[in-house]
Design a protein around this motif. Sequence first.
Motif, short mmCIF file in Angstrom:
data_model
loop_
_atom_site.label_atom_id
_atom_site.label_comp_id
_atom_site.label_asym_id
_atom_site.label_seq_id
_atom_site.Cartn_x
_atom_site.Cartn_y
_atom_site.Cartn_z
N PRO A 249 0.82 -1.21 0.00
CA PRO A 249 0.00 0.00 0.00
C PRO A 249 0.85 1.26 0.00
O PRO A 249 1.96 1.26 0.53
CB PRO A 249 -0.79 -0.13 1.31
CG PRO A 249 0.05 -1.01 2.18
CD PRO A 249 0.73 -1.97 1.24
N PRO A 250 0.35 2.34 -0.64
CA PRO A 250 -0.93 2.45 -1.34
C PRO A 250 -0.84 2.09 -2.82
O PRO A 250 -1.80 2.29 -3.55
CB PRO A 250 -1.24 3.94 -1.18
CG PRO A 250 0.11 4.59 -1.27
CD PRO A 250 1.06 3.64 -0.58
N LEU A 251 0.30 1.55 -3.26
CA LEU A 251 0.50 1.34 -4.69
C LEU A 251 -0.08 0.02 -5.18
O LEU A 251 -0.53 -0.07 -6.31
CB LEU A 251 2.00 1.41 -5.01
CG LEU A 251 2.68 2.72 -4.57
CD1 LEU A 251 4.16 2.68 -4.89
CD2 LEU A 251 2.02 3.92 -5.22
N ILE A 252 -0.06 -1.00 -4.35
CA ILE A 252 -0.71 -2.27 -4.68
C ILE A 252 -1.53 -2.69 -3.46
O ILE A 252 -0.97 -2.92 -2.38
CB ILE A 252 0.30 -3.36 -5.04
CG1 ILE A 252 1.15 -2.94 -6.24
CG2 ILE A 252 -0.42 -4.68 -5.33
CD1 ILE A 252 2.23 -3.94 -6.61
N VAL A 253 -2.84 -2.73 -3.63
CA VAL A 253 -3.73 -3.04 -2.51
C VAL A 253 -4.67 -4.17 -2.92
O VAL A 253 -5.53 -3.96 -3.79
CB VAL A 253 -4.55 -1.81 -2.07
CG1 VAL A 253 -5.42 -2.16 -0.87
CG2 VAL A 253 -3.64 -0.63 -1.76
N PRO A 254 -4.50 -5.36 -2.34
CA PRO A 254 -5.43 -6.46 -2.66
C PRO A 254 -6.87 -6.06 -2.37
O PRO A 254 -7.13 -5.24 -1.48
CB PRO A 254 -4.97 -7.58 -1.74
CG PRO A 254 -3.52 -7.27 -1.46
CD PRO A 254 -3.45 -5.78 -1.41
N LEU A 255 -7.77 -6.65 -3.11
CA LEU A 255 -9.19 -6.32 -2.93
C LEU A 255 -9.63 -6.53 -1.50
O LEU A 255 -10.40 -5.75 -0.95
CB LEU A 255 -10.03 -7.19 -3.87
CG LEU A 255 -11.54 -6.94 -3.84
CD1 LEU A 255 -11.86 -5.53 -4.32
CD2 LEU A 255 -12.26 -7.97 -4.70
N SER A 256 -9.09 -7.57 -0.85
CA SER A 256 -9.48 -7.88 0.54
C SER A 256 -9.06 -6.79 1.51
O SER A 256 -9.61 -6.71 2.62
CB SER A 256 -8.88 -9.21 0.98
OG SER A 256 -7.46 -9.18 0.86
N ASP A 257 -8.09 -5.94 1.12
CA ASP A 257 -7.60 -4.89 2.02
C ASP A 257 -8.21 -3.53 1.73
O ASP A 257 -7.94 -2.56 2.46
CB ASP A 257 -6.07 -4.76 1.91
CG ASP A 257 -5.36 -5.97 2.43
OD1 ASP A 257 -6.01 -6.81 3.10
OD2 ASP A 257 -4.15 -6.12 2.16
N ALA A 299 -5.94 -7.17 -7.26
CA ALA A 299 -5.51 -6.06 -6.42
C ALA A 299 -5.53 -4.78 -7.25
O ALA A 299 -5.32 -4.81 -8.46
CB ALA A 299 -4.11 -6.30 -5.87
N ARG A 300 -5.79 -3.67 -6.58
CA ARG A 300 -5.69 -2.38 -7.25
C ARG A 300 -4.22 -1.97 -7.32
O ARG A 300 -3.49 -2.11 -6.35
CB ARG A 300 -6.49 -1.33 -6.46
CG ARG A 300 -6.61 0.01 -7.18
CD ARG A 300 -7.41 1.00 -6.34
NE ARG A 300 -6.63 1.44 -5.18
CZ ARG A 300 -7.14 2.18 -4.19
NH1 ARG A 300 -8.42 2.51 -4.20
NH2 ARG A 300 -6.37 2.54 -3.17
#
Length: 481
Positions: A249-257, A299-300
């Motif tokens: 985070p905040p550059l790669i954030v799994p959907l669950s997070d 992930a976003r």
Amino acid sequence: MSTQDGPSDSAPYDALGPFPDRARRGRAARERAPRSGHAHWEPAEDRPDPIALLEQQATTRVPELVPIRHARMLASPFAFYRGAAAIMAADLAGTVDSGLTVQLCGDAHLSNFGFYASPERAHVFDINDFDETLPGPWEWDVKRLAASFDVAGRHRGFSPERRRQLSRTVARGYRERMRESAASPVMTAWYDRLDADEVFDWVRRQRAGKSHAENLAIGLARSRLRDSVRAFSKLVGVVDGELRIKAQPPLIVPLSDLGPTGRERMADEEAVRALLREYRSTLLQQNHPVREFEFVDMARKVVGVGSVGTRAWVVLLRGRDNGDPLLLQAKQAESSVLERYLPPSRYENHGERVVRGQRIMQAASDIFLGWQRVVGFDDVGRDFYLRQLTDWKGSVDVDGMRYSVARIYARLCGETLARAHARSGDRVAIKAYLGGGDKFDRAISAFAERYAEQNDIDFAAFREAVASGRLKTDAAAVTPS
């Protein structure tokens, strides 16, 4: 507003007609748009506030990511230029227009060119970003590309004369390659592409020196390491025996997070699953390998500079087992920054606009490239295009770019842009318009220098907007991917 002769995105492409007539059209275009006129640049009296244009773009983006975009643009005048395609589109709309139309990249700066793998596993050099693609005046792409070398040259401390040489090299490479394309058999021009081995051969023919060839070889080797296996090792881990995308985070954030409720997360996951199912109809092959993969995680991901704030997902798929992964990127496609000044896209789906533009301009495109519209938990339909996350991709390091390498790269980019335009536009007419001398080269160089000065002014205004609190930044921003 541009006044165009020839094909537009709002109607099918028409036959180009006899070759002699096409050449005459190109020469006639000099009457309404003299080549020397491309040198002109000064801001219009009613020029839009560049900061306001950036604020308008932010209204359709993920709010918490917009400060990261601003922070990345704040890194240097060149980083700002990368994120300022909307500003330059407004400026280009008031410049001299030849009336000759091609499929534009729309954001043809030097960092949007590079190496990648073709479906045949050849290493090719081409344009690699098409978010803003739309039919329009071919010279808009040339001007944005040439100006990017002047802006980058200033960032690297090159002298004014060296920067002028770079922008002239872009224009000369474009002009001479377009001349060759216009004289080639039709299918030769269509199939023309630049492979990695040809790059090295060209460097040797130019007698550029051993160190220059070594620099290119190092860059090429690094890009070959950027394959799906390396991306997988960096982005994916194992949790309770299951593959999962690592949180950064905040550059790669799994959907669950992410923050939404459980219901919203399930709706977003189902939307992406539907995207994967439905986008198959837009792929070029019916019996496509994507059918053999199953969804595992998503992930976003924050990508690029200008794209920051648009919705982009990394999607993890599994084939035979955990040792057979595939990473795709599903990236949101919004309206092109060019659409305020050119006829609107013929495609209702902006993902389709991006993909079809890419397939026209690139000599070879990713076999996973496709598009689809999905509806998220907020019941808003959004357009996406999909592609492999990384596949031998690499481009020049602007921060460490030496002048000798920049000269080589300027030539490669200019020629590559001409190849792309030669496929979608009337290369015979463009060649006739350009002529055999360097009048156009000198005009483009003058424009690039003047516009780079404008970019410095806009960057100063951008910095002031950040300092005053008008624009927010996020210190968590890192080097763009």
